[in-house]
Design a protein around this motif. Sequence first.
Motif, mmCIF file in Angstrom:
data_model
loop_
_atom_site.group_PDB
_atom_site.id
_atom_site.type_symbol
_atom_site.label_atom_id
_atom_site.label_comp_id
_atom_site.label_asym_id
_atom_site.label_seq_id
_atom_site.Cartn_x
_atom_site.Cartn_y
_atom_site.Cartn_z
ATOM 1 N N ARG A 1 0.974 -1.152 0.594
ATOM 2 C CA ARG A 1 -0.163 0.271 -0.765
ATOM 3 C C ARG A 1 1.172 1.095 0.181
ATOM 4 N NH1 ARG A 1 -3.701 -3.588 4.059
ATOM 5 N NH2 ARG A 1 -2.196 -1.724 5.472
ATOM 6 N N ALA A 2 1.616 1.203 0.696
ATOM 7 C CA ALA A 2 3.151 2.244 0.622
ATOM 8 C C ALA A 2 3.714 2.747 -0.562
ATOM 9 C CB ALA A 2 3.907 1.935 1.753
ATOM 10 N N VAL A 3 3.779 1.645 -1.312
ATOM 11 C CA VAL A 3 4.366 1.873 -2.743
ATOM 12 C C VAL A 3 3.039 2.515 -3.582
ATOM 13 C CG1 VAL A 3 5.354 0.733 -4.312
ATOM 14 C CG2 VAL A 3 5.883 0.010 -2.681
ATOM 15 N N LEU A 4 2.404 2.063 -3.499
ATOM 16 C CA LEU A 4 0.675 1.982 -4.631
ATOM 17 C C LEU A 4 0.815 3.523 -4.201
ATOM 18 C CD1 LEU A 4 -0.806 -1.359 -5.018
ATOM 19 C CD2 LEU A 4 -0.218 -0.212 -6.739
ATOM 20 N N ALA A 5 0.197 3.969 -2.734
ATOM 21 C CA ALA A 5 0.093 5.348 -3.004
ATOM 22 C C ALA A 5 0.722 6.397 -3.353
ATOM 23 C CB ALA A 5 0.510 5.826 -1.356
ATOM 24 N N ARG A 6 1.699 6.569 -3.420
ATOM 25 C CA ARG A 6 2.536 6.701 -4.830
ATOM 26 C C ARG A 6 2.677 6.978 -6.615
ATOM 27 N NH1 ARG A 6 6.972 4.598 -1.326
ATOM 28 N NH2 ARG A 6 7.977 3.391 -2.767
ATOM 29 N N HIS A 7 1.338 5.782 -6.786
ATOM 30 C CA HIS A 7 1.104 6.008 -7.914
ATOM 31 C C HIS A 7 -0.321 5.727 -7.826
ATOM 32 C CE1 HIS A 7 5.299 5.839 -9.448
ATOM 33 N NE2 HIS A 7 5.261 4.608 -8.114
ATOM 34 N N PRO A 8 -1.149 6.457 -7.225
ATOM 35 C CA PRO A 8 -2.551 6.666 -7.641
ATOM 36 C C PRO A 8 -3.334 6.242 -8.320
ATOM 37 C CG PRO A 8 -2.242 9.073 -7.314
ATOM 38 C CD PRO A 8 -0.835 8.145 -7.243
ATOM 39 N N GLU A 9 -2.624 6.834 -9.585
ATOM 40 C CA GLU A 9 -3.300 6.393 -11.074
ATOM 41 C C GLU A 9 -3.987 5.108 -11.410
ATOM 42 O OE1 GLU A 9 0.932 6.418 -11.507
ATOM 43 O OE2 GLU A 9 -0.415 7.752 -10.721
ATOM 44 N N VAL A 10 -2.247 4.816 -11.008
ATOM 45 C CA VAL A 10 -2.738 3.179 -11.228
ATOM 46 C C VAL A 10 -3.979 2.011 -10.934
ATOM 47 C CG1 VAL A 10 -1.258 0.743 -10.768
ATOM 48 C CG2 VAL A 10 -0.131 2.474 -11.390
ATOM 49 N N MET A 11 -3.919 0.872 -11.709
ATOM 50 C CA MET A 11 -5.896 0.326 -11.770
ATOM 51 C C MET A 11 -5.303 -0.950 -10.745
ATOM 52 S SD MET A 11 -8.247 -1.388 -11.751
ATOM 53 C CE MET A 11 -9.500 -0.213 -12.744
ATOM 54 N N LEU A 12 -5.567 -0.760 -9.988
ATOM 55 C CA LEU A 12 -5.088 -2.211 -8.945
ATOM 56 C C LEU A 12 -6.688 -2.962 -9.502
ATOM 57 C CD1 LEU A 12 -3.285 -3.704 -6.452
ATOM 58 C CD2 LEU A 12 -4.283 -2.397 -4.987
ATOM 59 N N LEU A 13 -5.883 -4.529 -9.142
ATOM 60 C CA LEU A 13 -6.810 -5.742 -8.990
ATOM 61 C C LEU A 13 -6.635 -6.148 -8.759
ATOM 62 C CD1 LEU A 13 -7.026 -4.483 -12.615
ATOM 63 C CD2 LEU A 13 -8.552 -6.271 -12.700
ATOM 64 N N GLU A 14 -7.286 -6.971 -7.676
ATOM 65 C CA GLU A 14 -6.613 -8.258 -6.209
ATOM 66 C C GLU A 14 -7.834 -9.626 -7.126
ATOM 67 O OE1 GLU A 14 -6.307 -7.610 -2.219
ATOM 68 O OE2 GLU A 14 -6.199 -5.293 -2.197
ATOM 69 N N ASP A 15 -7.240 -10.573 -7.431
ATOM 70 C CA ASP A 15 -7.141 -11.789 -7.812
ATOM 71 C C ASP A 15 -7.560 -13.248 -5.640
ATOM 72 O OD1 ASP A 15 -8.317 -14.415 -8.361
ATOM 73 O OD2 ASP A 15 -6.638 -14.131 -9.970
ATOM 74 N N ASP A 16 -8.847 -12.409 -5.415
ATOM 75 C CA ASP A 16 -8.940 -13.795 -4.182
ATOM 76 C C ASP A 16 -9.346 -14.477 -4.844
ATOM 77 O OD1 ASP A 16 -8.402 -13.872 -1.666
ATOM 78 O OD2 ASP A 16 -10.336 -13.049 -0.707
ATOM 79 N N HIS A 17 -8.957 -15.637 -5.075
ATOM 80 C CA HIS A 17 -9.989 -16.833 -5.891
ATOM 81 C C HIS A 17 -9.585 -17.864 -4.916
ATOM 82 C CE1 HIS A 17 -6.622 -19.320 -7.411
ATOM 83 N NE2 HIS A 17 -5.502 -18.847 -6.417
ATOM 84 N N GLY A 18 -8.335 -17.686 -3.653
ATOM 85 C CA GLY A 18 -8.561 -18.615 -3.341
ATOM 86 C C GLY A 18 -9.720 -18.239 -1.363
ATOM 87 N N HIS A 19 -10.618 -17.466 -1.576
ATOM 88 C CA HIS A 19 -11.479 -17.430 -0.847
ATOM 89 C C HIS A 19 -12.283 -18.488 -0.803
ATOM 90 C CE1 HIS A 19 -14.526 -14.939 1.234
ATOM 91 N NE2 HIS A 19 -15.547 -15.671 0.662
ATOM 92 N N GLY A 20 -12.274 -19.458 0.659
ATOM 93 C CA GLY A 20 -13.306 -20.567 0.335
ATOM 94 C C GLY A 20 -12.680 -21.544 0.360
ATOM 95 N N ILE A 21 -11.373 -21.532 -0.156
ATOM 96 C CA ILE A 21 -10.268 -22.902 0.146
ATOM 97 C C ILE A 21 -9.316 -22.858 1.221
ATOM 98 C CG2 ILE A 21 -11.248 -23.264 -1.604
ATOM 99 C CD1 ILE A 21 -8.156 -22.844 -2.915
ATOM 100 N N THR A 22 -8.876 -21.443 1.874
ATOM 101 C CA THR A 22 -7.796 -21.059 2.793
ATOM 102 C C THR A 22 -7.975 -20.888 3.928
ATOM 103 O OG1 THR A 22 -5.429 -20.039 3.177
ATOM 104 C CG2 THR A 22 -7.267 -19.196 1.768
ATOM 105 N N GLU A 23 -7.430 -20.711 4.874
ATOM 106 C CA GLU A 23 -7.776 -20.814 6.460
ATOM 107 C C GLU A 23 -6.828 -19.779 6.612
ATOM 108 O OE1 GLU A 23 -3.144 -22.221 6.235
ATOM 109 O OE2 GLU A 23 -5.387 -23.347 4.971
ATOM 110 N N LEU A 24 -6.295 -19.062 5.766
ATOM 111 C CA LEU A 24 -5.782 -17.767 6.049
ATOM 112 C C LEU A 24 -6.251 -16.916 6.064
ATOM 113 C CD1 LEU A 24 -1.749 -18.249 4.843
ATOM 114 C CD2 LEU A 24 -2.788 -18.692 6.719
ATOM 115 N N PRO A 25 -6.321 -14.667 6.778
ATOM 116 C CA PRO A 25 -6.983 -14.361 6.567
ATOM 117 C C PRO A 25 -6.550 -13.165 5.442
ATOM 118 C CG PRO A 25 -5.717 -13.811 8.389
ATOM 119 C CD PRO A 25 -5.313 -15.706 7.749
ATOM 120 N N TYR A 26 -7.470 -12.962 5.270
ATOM 121 C CA TYR A 26 -7.275 -12.063 3.346
ATOM 122 C C TYR A 26 -6.950 -10.672 4.338
ATOM 123 C CZ TYR A 26 -9.026 -8.504 0.276
ATOM 124 O OH TYR A 26 -9.306 -7.660 -0.704
ATOM 125 N N HIS A 27 -5.960 -9.783 3.271
ATOM 126 C CA HIS A 27 -5.817 -9.084 4.212
ATOM 127 C C HIS A 27 -4.643 -7.788 2.375
ATOM 128 C CE1 HIS A 27 -3.965 -10.292 7.826
ATOM 129 N NE2 HIS A 27 -3.382 -11.024 7.310
#
Length: 449
Positions: free
Chosen positions: A249-275
């Motif tokens: 987030r700190a790195v991306l804050a210097r480039h606010p115009e960049v489109m950011l896509l997060e692929d959370d396809h692991g939702h539902g099959i992993t015990e690790l929390p989403y950050h």
Amino acid sequence: MLGDYRIQGRRATDIAADVERAVACGGLEPGQTLPPLRELAGELGVNPNTVAAAYRLLRDRGVIETAGRKGSRIRPRPVTTYRDQVSLAVPAGTVNLAAGNPDPRLLPPLAAALTAAGAAADREPVLYGHPAADPELIELAAAGFQADGLPDDAYAVTAGALDAIDRTLASHLRPGDAVVIEDPAWASLVDLLPAHGLRALPVAIDDEGPLPGSVAAALAAGARAMVITSRAQNPTGAALTARRAAELRAVLARHPEVMLLEDDHGHGITELPYHPVVCDADRRPVNSQWMVVRSTAKAFGPDLRLAVVAGDRQTVDRVLGRQRLDTGWVSHLLQRTTVELWRTVGPSPAGVADAYRERREALLTALARHGLRGHGRSGVNVWVPVPDETGVVVGLLQRGWAVVPGARFRLQSPPGIRITVARLDPADAPRLAADLAEVLGAGTGSRQI
């Protein structure tokens, strides 16, 4: 240069179409060099600008690439021969750990949910003019997104994760733009970019996700968008930690115009929390244009072609606008089926995440006993660095194991193999690790690769 093949056409579109057909049918092979502009123009009796326009079209479509002074050549993997089309022949009796599929035994039964969806369609048939998204599906998905700290902005339903990414990139970028992706990365994403004429800027990753320094360098090089995987990264099993997400987030804050896509396809099959990377702890977006995608493919099955996305209003509106121009909407039978599954078994079916964790850890532990290091914090895949992908894949196949060479996923990263553990019996992990050690000549107690 091109062997016996002779490019045909008088117009730029005809010349480009002829080359595409030749690549698709094998008349032109990956790596072959195309004639210089003036040479081909002379052969065809056209203006060199016509050939230049044809080559430009082919570059934008991901068929050819420019090789500096060496001219233009067919891409090593042109869009017309996408990576997933190249499948490994798996002999009978071989344990198939190459397919990348979830374990069918862990998928929830669909009959009751499909019956309920059909009954709802009987009561109220979906006709033209019906809202694109099922209100209850959006309500359930929105509750999950908000529980994970995302802004309550806009939502849409797409035909899977790749469909969402495809529409987003197509509506925001134009040929020639650069997109930051992980390396190694999801093979379908690697193929998607050249199909849009986009350039991939690969960034290094470790078990916690993309390395901030590598991301910073790629963004500074002029990237217009970035695609990252939240959890269950394919092929390495990486998952973002809270610390890594904050660093990104700190790195991306210097480039606010960049489109950011997060692929959370692991939702539902992993015990690790989403950050989340797209927003901070106060739900404030880091970038003006963002999207988070959650697919049902791994938890409910790949044939349930559905994903729900959250994003800023403009991005979601553009995705919906492009959807209206082609498919119109995702089948409400699929949407209602997903609603019924979420209501009965939940977005994370009981026991699935634990089962996949047990299989990953069994293999990683067995590999470690032979001095071999594997990667796989989450999801269904384990990535093992190897010096020679082809030799290892063939050697394991001879011993009854089918795995995938890492070349399918890599751009600049070192070689490796992907092992999908979804159907690996934990009791078989020691034998697989021993066979891999034998193929590598590592032996028990040898140094890590």
